[in-house]
Design a protein around this motif. Structure first.
Motif, PDB file in Angstrom:
ATOM      1  N   PRO A 186       8.214  -2.296  80.963  1.00 36.96           N
ATOM      2  CA  PRO A 186       8.301  -3.067  82.310  1.00 36.96           C
ATOM      3  C   PRO A 186       8.206  -2.638  83.526  1.00 36.96           C
ATOM      4  O   PRO A 186       7.586  -3.255  84.647  1.00 36.96           O
ATOM      5  CB  PRO A 186       9.738  -3.763  82.052  1.00 36.96           C
ATOM      6  CG  PRO A 186      10.308  -3.472  80.539  1.00 36.96           C
ATOM      7  CD  PRO A 186       9.473  -2.259  80.442  1.00 36.96           C
ATOM      8  N   MET A 187       8.842  -1.128  83.858  1.00 38.29           N
ATOM      9  CA  MET A 187       8.752  -0.615  84.867  1.00 38.29           C
ATOM     10  C   MET A 187       7.273  -0.079  85.336  1.00 38.29           C
ATOM     11  O   MET A 187       6.598  -0.155  86.540  1.00 38.29           O
ATOM     12  CB  MET A 187       9.743   0.564  84.758  1.00 38.29           C
ATOM     13  CG  MET A 187      10.293   1.021  86.080  1.00 38.29           C
ATOM     14  SD  MET A 187      12.061   0.540  85.787  1.00 38.29           S
ATOM     15  CE  MET A 187      12.319   1.748  84.453  1.00 38.29           C
ATOM     16  N   ILE A 188       6.528   0.483  84.121  1.00 37.11           N
ATOM     17  CA  ILE A 188       5.170   0.709  84.585  1.00 37.11           C
ATOM     18  C   ILE A 188       4.419  -0.307  84.809  1.00 37.11           C
ATOM     19  O   ILE A 188       3.529  -0.454  85.885  1.00 37.11           O
ATOM     20  CB  ILE A 188       4.864   1.388  83.257  1.00 37.11           C
ATOM     21  CG1 ILE A 188       5.310   2.907  82.726  1.00 37.11           C
ATOM     22  CG2 ILE A 188       3.153   1.809  83.284  1.00 37.11           C
ATOM     23  CD1 ILE A 188       5.031   4.028  83.465  1.00 37.11           C
ATOM     24  N   ASP A 189       4.574  -1.552  84.022  1.00 36.92           N
ATOM     25  CA  ASP A 189       3.780  -2.770  84.365  1.00 36.92           C
ATOM     26  C   ASP A 189       4.008  -3.109  86.106  1.00 36.92           C
ATOM     27  O   ASP A 189       3.213  -3.536  86.796  1.00 36.92           O
ATOM     28  CB  ASP A 189       4.109  -4.020  83.502  1.00 36.92           C
ATOM     29  CG  ASP A 189       3.878  -3.519  82.191  1.00 36.92           C
ATOM     30  OD1 ASP A 189       2.935  -2.782  82.074  1.00 36.92           O
ATOM     31  OD2 ASP A 189       4.227  -4.416  81.251  1.00 36.92           O
ATOM     32  N   LYS A 190       5.017  -3.202  86.379  1.00 32.49           N
ATOM     33  CA  LYS A 190       5.635  -3.330  87.836  1.00 32.49           C
ATOM     34  C   LYS A 190       5.079  -2.670  88.742  1.00 32.49           C
ATOM     35  O   LYS A 190       4.286  -2.958  89.757  1.00 32.49           O
ATOM     36  CB  LYS A 190       6.928  -3.591  88.144  1.00 32.49           C
ATOM     37  CG  LYS A 190       7.522  -3.766  89.323  1.00 32.49           C
ATOM     38  CD  LYS A 190       7.540  -5.470  89.346  1.00 32.49           C
ATOM     39  CE  LYS A 190       7.682  -6.151  90.814  1.00 32.49           C
ATOM     40  NZ  LYS A 190       7.561  -7.353  90.901  1.00 32.49           N
ATOM     41  N   ILE A 191       4.922  -1.163  88.600  1.00 34.35           N
ATOM     42  CA  ILE A 191       4.411  -0.164  89.500  1.00 34.35           C
ATOM     43  C   ILE A 191       3.007  -0.537  89.536  1.00 34.35           C
ATOM     44  O   ILE A 191       2.074  -0.347  90.762  1.00 34.35           O
ATOM     45  CB  ILE A 191       4.532   1.081  89.001  1.00 34.35           C
ATOM     46  CG1 ILE A 191       6.109   1.592  89.097  1.00 34.35           C
ATOM     47  CG2 ILE A 191       4.180   2.332  89.715  1.00 34.35           C
ATOM     48  CD1 ILE A 191       6.711   2.758  88.066  1.00 34.35           C
ATOM     49  N   ALA A 192       2.188  -0.765  88.513  1.00 34.18           N
ATOM     50  CA  ALA A 192       0.777  -0.966  88.267  1.00 34.18           C
ATOM     51  C   ALA A 192       0.436  -2.222  89.244  1.00 34.18           C
ATOM     52  O   ALA A 192      -0.436  -2.138  90.189  1.00 34.18           O
ATOM     53  CB  ALA A 192       0.251  -1.321  86.818  1.00 34.18           C
ATOM     54  N   ALA A 193       1.316  -3.154  88.957  1.00 33.04           N
ATOM     55  CA  ALA A 193       1.136  -4.477  89.852  1.00 33.04           C
ATOM     56  C   ALA A 193       1.080  -4.208  91.154  1.00 33.04           C
ATOM     57  O   ALA A 193       0.495  -4.867  92.121  1.00 33.04           O
ATOM     58  CB  ALA A 193       2.034  -5.595  89.422  1.00 33.04           C
ATOM     59  N   LEU A 194       2.272  -3.532  91.613  1.00 35.92           N
ATOM     60  CA  LEU A 194       2.386  -3.352  93.260  1.00 35.92           C
ATOM     61  C   LEU A 194       1.413  -2.177  93.761  1.00 35.92           C
ATOM     62  O   LEU A 194       1.246  -2.537  94.920  1.00 35.92           O
ATOM     63  CB  LEU A 194       3.988  -2.501  93.394  1.00 35.92           C
ATOM     64  CG  LEU A 194       5.262  -3.766  93.034  1.00 35.92           C
ATOM     65  CD1 LEU A 194       6.386  -2.859  93.173  1.00 35.92           C
ATOM     66  CD2 LEU A 194       5.171  -4.732  94.145  1.00 35.92           C
ATOM     67  N   SER A 195       0.839  -1.278  92.930  1.00 33.23           N
ATOM     68  CA  SER A 195       0.171  -0.298  93.441  1.00 33.23           C
ATOM     69  C   SER A 195      -1.450  -0.499  93.317  1.00 33.23           C
ATOM     70  O   SER A 195      -2.077  -0.145  94.111  1.00 33.23           O
ATOM     71  CB  SER A 195       0.532   0.933  92.939  1.00 33.23           C
ATOM     72  OG  SER A 195       0.042   0.840  91.554  1.00 33.23           O
ATOM     73  N   GLY A 196      -1.570  -1.478  92.347  1.00 34.04           N
ATOM     74  CA  GLY A 196      -3.065  -2.054  92.188  1.00 34.04           C
ATOM     75  C   GLY A 196      -3.629  -0.944  91.558  1.00 34.04           C
ATOM     76  O   GLY A 196      -4.992  -0.842  91.344  1.00 34.04           O
ATOM     77  N   LYS A 197      -2.836  -0.089  90.684  1.00 34.14           N
ATOM     78  CA  LYS A 197      -3.487   1.089  89.785  1.00 34.14           C
ATOM     79  C   LYS A 197      -3.168   0.926  88.405  1.00 34.14           C
ATOM     80  O   LYS A 197      -2.126   0.273  88.125  1.00 34.14           O
ATOM     81  CB  LYS A 197      -2.722   2.422  90.116  1.00 34.14           C
ATOM     82  CG  LYS A 197      -2.846   2.853  91.575  1.00 34.14           C
ATOM     83  CD  LYS A 197      -3.984   3.727  91.809  1.00 34.14           C
ATOM     84  CE  LYS A 197      -4.128   4.387  93.382  1.00 34.14           C
ATOM     85  NZ  LYS A 197      -5.321   4.589  93.978  1.00 34.14           N
ATOM     86  N   GLN A 198      -4.135   1.097  87.538  1.00 36.02           N
ATOM     87  CA  GLN A 198      -3.888   1.051  86.220  1.00 36.02           C
ATOM     88  C   GLN A 198      -3.358   2.089  85.625  1.00 36.02           C
ATOM     89  O   GLN A 198      -3.855   3.228  85.782  1.00 36.02           O
ATOM     90  CB  GLN A 198      -5.417   0.697  85.501  1.00 36.02           C
ATOM     91  CG  GLN A 198      -5.728  -0.642  85.677  1.00 36.02           C
ATOM     92  CD  GLN A 198      -4.675  -1.792  85.169  1.00 36.02           C
ATOM     93  OE1 GLN A 198      -4.036  -1.591  84.003  1.00 36.02           O
ATOM     94  NE2 GLN A 198      -4.490  -2.905  86.277  1.00 36.02           N
TER      95      GLN A 198
END
Ligand code: SER
Length: 290
Positions: free
Chosen positions: A260-272
């Motif tokens: 859940p944390m990795i998904d949120k970081i991806a959403a916020l940063s625009g990085k996969q």
């Protein structure tokens, strides 16, 4: 099993074996000048180990939030670069304060992993303390004997003082230990190199999951070893690593503790996550630190 179910099953198992379930101690240690942050589940029991405080129960178990960022146990440089070290992690632990000793700890750990969690025994390796001449300590034949009940001889590996003699800090409780390691590699990789050759070799898929410490000594400031008033069992299992093994993943960050944390970081940063090694390391570091 979800991470929450795994945590609950550990407590339930040890409760059924007569252990008092106790809360995690605060991560900032108070009243012990030898330690700033809680680095192991046993910290809150140190005074009982040393005989400075009475035991409240003969057996206890918990899940302890630990921070290994300084002092004797410091994993900070590994975090994010590998997939199985953390600054803060949870340690599942069980303790016996002068009650059961090596055999009880070994039998319970094995039963929990193999009969309750259904890990494949063929994937598990154990280590025993090989002894140390300078310390005047012999090989832990007793632990090896108890392990032989559960695993074939080629799954029992000798370990040196660095890996198989656990100490809380420069001074304090310590003793020989037996670690349980798991081989999470593919069948093809196992055929090429047997797991036994990769234990304690920094392979990201052949990793320690549980450490059983047979606490018998207090390391004094002059570095001598003084026997503890009672023999104590102190175990610690890496919760996030256990989740990785049980959820069929090859990285702690792919378990539901972190996704859940990795998904949120991806959403916020625009990085996969999983596309660029450098970005992945950064995302793991952020997830870990949060
Ligand atoms: N104290 C030991 C460790 O931290 C076992 O709990 O590994």
């Amino acid at each position: 099993m979800t991470a929450n179910e795994i945590r609950d099953s550990f407590k339930k198992y040890f409760e059924s074996k007569g252990h008092a379930i106790v809360p995690s101690a605060p991560m900032v240690v108070k009243g012990d000048p030898t330690l700033m942050f809680t680095n192991a589940g046993m910290n809150q029991f140190k005074d009982i180990f040393l005989g400075n405080a009475p035991r409240k129960y003969p057996r206890a178990a918990d899940t302890q939030k630990c921070l290994r960022v300084s002092g004797k146990h410091n994993d900070l440089e590994e975090v994010g670069h590998d997939t199985y070290h953390h600054t803060m992690f949870e340690m599942l632990g069980n303790w016996s304060f002068g009650d059961y000793f090596k055999q009880g700890a070994i039998d319970a750990a094995w039963e929990y992993l193999v009969s309750i969690l259904h890990l494949n025994p063929e994937d598990l390796y154990v280590t025993v303390f090989e002894g140390d001449e300078k310390e005047g300590l012999a090989r832990d034949e007793e632990a090896a004997k108890f392990w032989r009940k559960h695993v074939p001889e080629d799954h029992i590996i000798n370990g040196n003082k660095h890996d198989n003699f656990w100490e809380m800090g420069d001074t304090g409780p310590c003793g020989p230990c037996s670690e349980i390691h798991i081989d999470l590699r593919s069948d093809e990789e196992r055929k090429a190199i047997p797991g036994t050759e990769l234990v304690n070799k920094d392979h990201p898929q052949v990793i320690e999951i549980w450490n059983l410490v047979f606490m018998q000594f207090n390391r004094k400031a002059d570095q001598s070893l003084e026997p503890l008033p009672a023999k104590v069992i102190d175990t610690g299992m890496g919760f996030e690593r256990l989740c990785m093994a049980l959820q069929g993943k090859t990285s702690n960050y792919d378990t539901d503790v972190f996704t859940p944390m990795i998904d949120k970081i991806a959403a916020l940063s625009g990085k996969q996550y999983g596309e660029d090694h450098k970005v992945d390391v950064a995302m793991r570091v952020i997830a870990d630190h949060i």
